[in-house]
Design a protein around this motif. Structure first.
Motif, PDB file in Angstrom:
ATOM      1  N   PRO A 123     -48.412  12.247 -60.485  1.00 23.04           N
ATOM      2  CA  PRO A 123     -49.699  11.535 -60.448  1.00 23.04           C
ATOM      3  C   PRO A 123     -50.913  12.456 -60.294  1.00 23.04           C
ATOM      4  CG  PRO A 123     -48.094  10.476 -59.002  1.00 23.04           C
ATOM      5  CD  PRO A 123     -47.504  11.786 -59.426  1.00 23.04           C
ATOM      6  N   LEU A 124     -50.688  13.678 -59.808  1.00 17.32           N
ATOM      7  CA  LEU A 124     -51.803  14.614 -59.613  1.00 17.32           C
ATOM      8  C   LEU A 124     -52.023  15.533 -60.813  1.00 17.32           C
ATOM      9  CD1 LEU A 124     -51.342  15.753 -55.889  1.00 17.32           C
ATOM     10  CD2 LEU A 124     -52.513  13.743 -56.800  1.00 17.32           C
ATOM     11  N   LEU A 125     -51.121  15.479 -61.787  1.00 18.77           N
ATOM     12  CA  LEU A 125     -51.265  16.352 -62.952  1.00 18.77           C
ATOM     13  C   LEU A 125     -52.361  15.842 -63.876  1.00 18.77           C
ATOM     14  CD1 LEU A 125     -47.501  16.955 -63.898  1.00 18.77           C
ATOM     15  CD2 LEU A 125     -49.047  18.569 -62.756  1.00 18.77           C
ATOM     16  N   ASN A 126     -53.242  16.730 -64.271  1.00 21.16           N
ATOM     17  CA  ASN A 126     -54.221  16.380 -65.291  1.00 21.16           C
ATOM     18  C   ASN A 126     -53.530  16.122 -66.618  1.00 21.16           C
ATOM     19  OD1 ASN A 126     -56.976  16.315 -64.422  1.00 21.16           O
ATOM     20  ND2 ASN A 126     -56.889  18.520 -64.037  1.00 21.16           N
ATOM     21  N   ASP A 127     -54.091  15.248 -67.431  1.00 19.20           N
ATOM     22  CA  ASP A 127     -53.613  15.140 -68.810  1.00 19.20           C
ATOM     23  C   ASP A 127     -53.756  16.509 -69.465  1.00 19.20           C
ATOM     24  OD1 ASP A 127     -53.224  12.500 -68.282  1.00 19.20           O
ATOM     25  OD2 ASP A 127     -54.793  11.750 -69.625  1.00 19.20           O
ATOM     26  N   GLY A 128     -52.725  16.926 -70.187  1.00 20.75           N
ATOM     27  CA  GLY A 128     -52.750  18.252 -70.806  1.00 20.75           C
ATOM     28  C   GLY A 128     -52.291  19.372 -69.896  1.00 20.75           C
ATOM     29  N   ALA A 129     -51.780  19.019 -68.710  1.00 21.10           N
ATOM     30  CA  ALA A 129     -51.307  20.038 -67.769  1.00 21.10           C
ATOM     31  C   ALA A 129     -50.029  20.703 -68.282  1.00 21.10           C
ATOM     32  CB  ALA A 129     -51.056  19.417 -66.396  1.00 21.10           C
ATOM     33  N   GLU A 166     -40.956  12.170 -71.361  1.00 20.19           N
ATOM     34  CA  GLU A 166     -41.693  11.136 -70.635  1.00 20.19           C
ATOM     35  C   GLU A 166     -43.179  11.443 -70.519  1.00 20.19           C
ATOM     36  OE1 GLU A 166     -38.102   9.562 -67.666  1.00 20.19           O
ATOM     37  OE2 GLU A 166     -39.929  10.419 -66.810  1.00 20.19           O
ATOM     38  N   LEU A 167     -43.523  12.705 -70.369  1.00 14.47           N
ATOM     39  CA  LEU A 167     -44.919  13.074 -70.112  1.00 14.47           C
ATOM     40  C   LEU A 167     -45.693  13.432 -71.378  1.00 14.47           C
ATOM     41  CD1 LEU A 167     -44.366  15.151 -66.839  1.00 14.47           C
ATOM     42  CD2 LEU A 167     -45.180  12.801 -67.047  1.00 14.47           C
ATOM     43  N   ALA A 168     -45.001  13.477 -72.504  1.00 11.31           N
ATOM     44  CA  ALA A 168     -45.665  13.825 -73.767  1.00 11.31           C
ATOM     45  C   ALA A 168     -46.850  12.910 -74.106  1.00 11.31           C
ATOM     46  CB  ALA A 168     -44.655  13.828 -74.915  1.00 11.31           C
ATOM     47  N   PRO A 169     -46.788  11.595 -73.823  1.00 14.09           N
ATOM     48  CA  PRO A 169     -47.958  10.754 -74.125  1.00 14.09           C
ATOM     49  C   PRO A 169     -49.235  11.201 -73.410  1.00 14.09           C
ATOM     50  CG  PRO A 169     -46.030   9.373 -73.776  1.00 14.09           C
ATOM     51  CD  PRO A 169     -45.639  10.771 -73.387  1.00 14.09           C
ATOM     52  N   VAL A 174     -43.785  20.366 -70.609  1.00 16.09           N
ATOM     53  CA  VAL A 174     -42.782  20.771 -69.618  1.00 16.09           C
ATOM     54  C   VAL A 174     -41.812  21.734 -70.286  1.00 16.09           C
ATOM     55  CG1 VAL A 174     -41.042  20.001 -67.974  1.00 16.09           C
ATOM     56  CG2 VAL A 174     -42.968  18.491 -68.536  1.00 16.09           C
ATOM     57  N   ASN A 175     -41.769  22.956 -69.791  1.00 14.82           N
ATOM     58  CA  ASN A 175     -40.910  23.979 -70.387  1.00 14.82           C
ATOM     59  C   ASN A 175     -40.089  24.691 -69.322  1.00 14.82           C
ATOM     60  OD1 ASN A 175     -41.738  23.999 -73.346  1.00 14.82           O
ATOM     61  ND2 ASN A 175     -43.740  24.231 -72.352  1.00 14.82           N
ATOM     62  N   MET A 176     -39.088  25.426 -69.773  1.00 10.45           N
ATOM     63  CA  MET A 176     -38.186  26.162 -68.884  1.00 10.45           C
ATOM     64  C   MET A 176     -38.188  27.634 -69.242  1.00 10.45           C
ATOM     65  SD  MET A 176     -35.332  23.437 -69.803  1.00 10.45           S
ATOM     66  CE  MET A 176     -36.383  22.987 -71.192  1.00 10.45           C
ATOM     67  N   VAL A 177     -38.166  28.471 -68.219  1.00 10.51           N
ATOM     68  CA  VAL A 177     -37.989  29.909 -68.408  1.00 10.51           C
ATOM     69  C   VAL A 177     -36.652  30.273 -67.773  1.00 10.51           C
ATOM     70  CG1 VAL A 177     -38.832  32.188 -67.764  1.00 10.51           C
ATOM     71  CG2 VAL A 177     -40.453  30.413 -68.423  1.00 10.51           C
ATOM     72  N   PHE A 234     -48.271  23.598 -78.484  1.00  9.96           N
ATOM     73  CA  PHE A 234     -47.302  22.841 -79.275  1.00  9.96           C
ATOM     74  C   PHE A 234     -45.875  23.079 -78.775  1.00  9.96           C
ATOM     75  CE2 PHE A 234     -45.493  21.698 -83.652  1.00  9.96           C
ATOM     76  CZ  PHE A 234     -45.799  20.359 -83.514  1.00  9.96           C
ATOM     77  N   MET A 235     -45.765  23.569 -77.536  1.00  5.95           N
ATOM     78  CA  MET A 235     -44.449  23.860 -76.966  1.00  5.95           C
ATOM     79  C   MET A 235     -44.169  22.949 -75.784  1.00  5.95           C
ATOM     80  SD  MET A 235     -44.501  28.040 -77.028  1.00  5.95           S
ATOM     81  CE  MET A 235     -42.772  28.180 -76.548  1.00  5.95           C
ATOM     82  N   THR A 236     -43.109  22.146 -75.903  1.00  6.50           N
ATOM     83  CA  THR A 236     -42.660  21.344 -74.768  1.00  6.50           C
ATOM     84  C   THR A 236     -41.170  21.076 -74.912  1.00  6.50           C
ATOM     85  OG1 THR A 236     -43.226  19.486 -73.323  1.00  6.50           O
ATOM     86  CG2 THR A 236     -43.083  19.007 -75.694  1.00  6.50           C
ATOM     87  N   GLY A 237     -40.502  20.957 -73.769  1.00  9.12           N
ATOM     88  CA  GLY A 237     -39.057  20.781 -73.780  1.00  9.12           C
ATOM     89  C   GLY A 237     -38.312  22.017 -74.225  1.00  9.12           C
TER      90      GLY A 237
END
Length: 248
Positions: A123-129, A166-169, A174-177, A234-237
């Motif tokens: 809930p605290l994440l900005n859109d585009g975070a 879920e958060l893409a909209p 959200v990415n992993m290293v 353009f990177m997520t998941g």
């Protein structure tokens, strides 16, 4: 103009190793950074060195995560970068001899704690975070005596990919290293003596095509890259492996 000016970043487990190096890189790029950790003295010392904001919190303790959420909401507002980094290896124990205590310690920090850190801070994440999880190449390996640590990172990757969907909209990425062998204190904390550590280091270097062990700074730069909208929008998941070719 630095790339993260006016952005707030949270780094869990930011008082040492990869978390410390990442906080340093984020601050160098203009971000305001809150670092968390379990040991008050260590967190405050690291924060002073870095120019970060300290917050004492155990990722395994959901009450601590609630306190962190409330502090951020009341004092700082919305979050632009969340690096869920805190983790432990636990003991090197075969499945047959595994204890519930070791299992719970590893899973409570690496998986349950990471999950609910995200859960409570969404809930605290900005859109585009940007959200980045510190995973590991062990998520897809099956070495003996390491079952719980490997499983904790595999579970982490699964939820990270679900969170990305879920958060893409909201354009939250959200990415992993997933690092391979990296020079940090985590192996020392596994309770191995110097001779065993030396043997493991030699074995790892021999197994890595680039013939060297990675550094916390290597991983930190990758986290910063993924957190930058200008280059990674353009990177997520995505899971990025940084292991010197070890899993080739």
């Amino acid at each position: 103009m630095k790339k993260f000016n006016n952005k707030l970043a949270i780094v869990t487990g930011g008082n040492s190793g990869i978390g410390y190096a990442t906080a340093k890189e984020l601050i160098a790029e203009g971000a305001k950074v809150i670092i968390t950790g379990r040991r008050k003295e260590a967190v405050e010392k690291a924060a002073e060195e870095l120019g970060a904001i300290p917050f004492v919190a155990d990722q395994a303790n959901l009450d601590d995560i609630d306190l962190l959420k409330n502090e951020i909401e009341n004092q700082y507002g919305k979050v632009d970068i969340l690096f869920i980094n805190a983790g432990i290896t636990g003991g090197l124990i075969p499945i047959e001899n595994m204890t519930a205590e070791n299992f719970d310690n590893v899973m409570n920090i690496n998986f349950r704690g990471a999950y609910f850190t995200l859960n409570k801070l969404i809930p605290l994440l900005n859109d585009g975070a940007s959200v980045v999880f510190l995973s590991s190449i062990v998520a897809t390996t099956y070495h003996p005596n390491n079952s719980v640590y490997q499983a904790s990172k595999a579970a982490l990757n699964s939820i990270a990919k679900t969170a990305a969907a879920e958060l893409a909209p909201r354009k939250i990425r959200v990415n992993m290293v997933s690092p391979g062998p990296t020079k940090t204190e985590i192996m020392n904390k596994a309770g191995l003596n110097e001779e065993k550590l030396k043997g493991i280091n030699e074995w790892m270097i021999d197994a890595i095509p680039l013939k060297k062990i990675g550094t916390a700074e290597d991983v930190a730069k990758l986290v910063v890259y993924l957190s930058d909208d200008n280059v990674a929008s353009f990177m997520t998941g995505t899971e990025i492996v940084i292991d010197g070719g070890m899993v080739l």
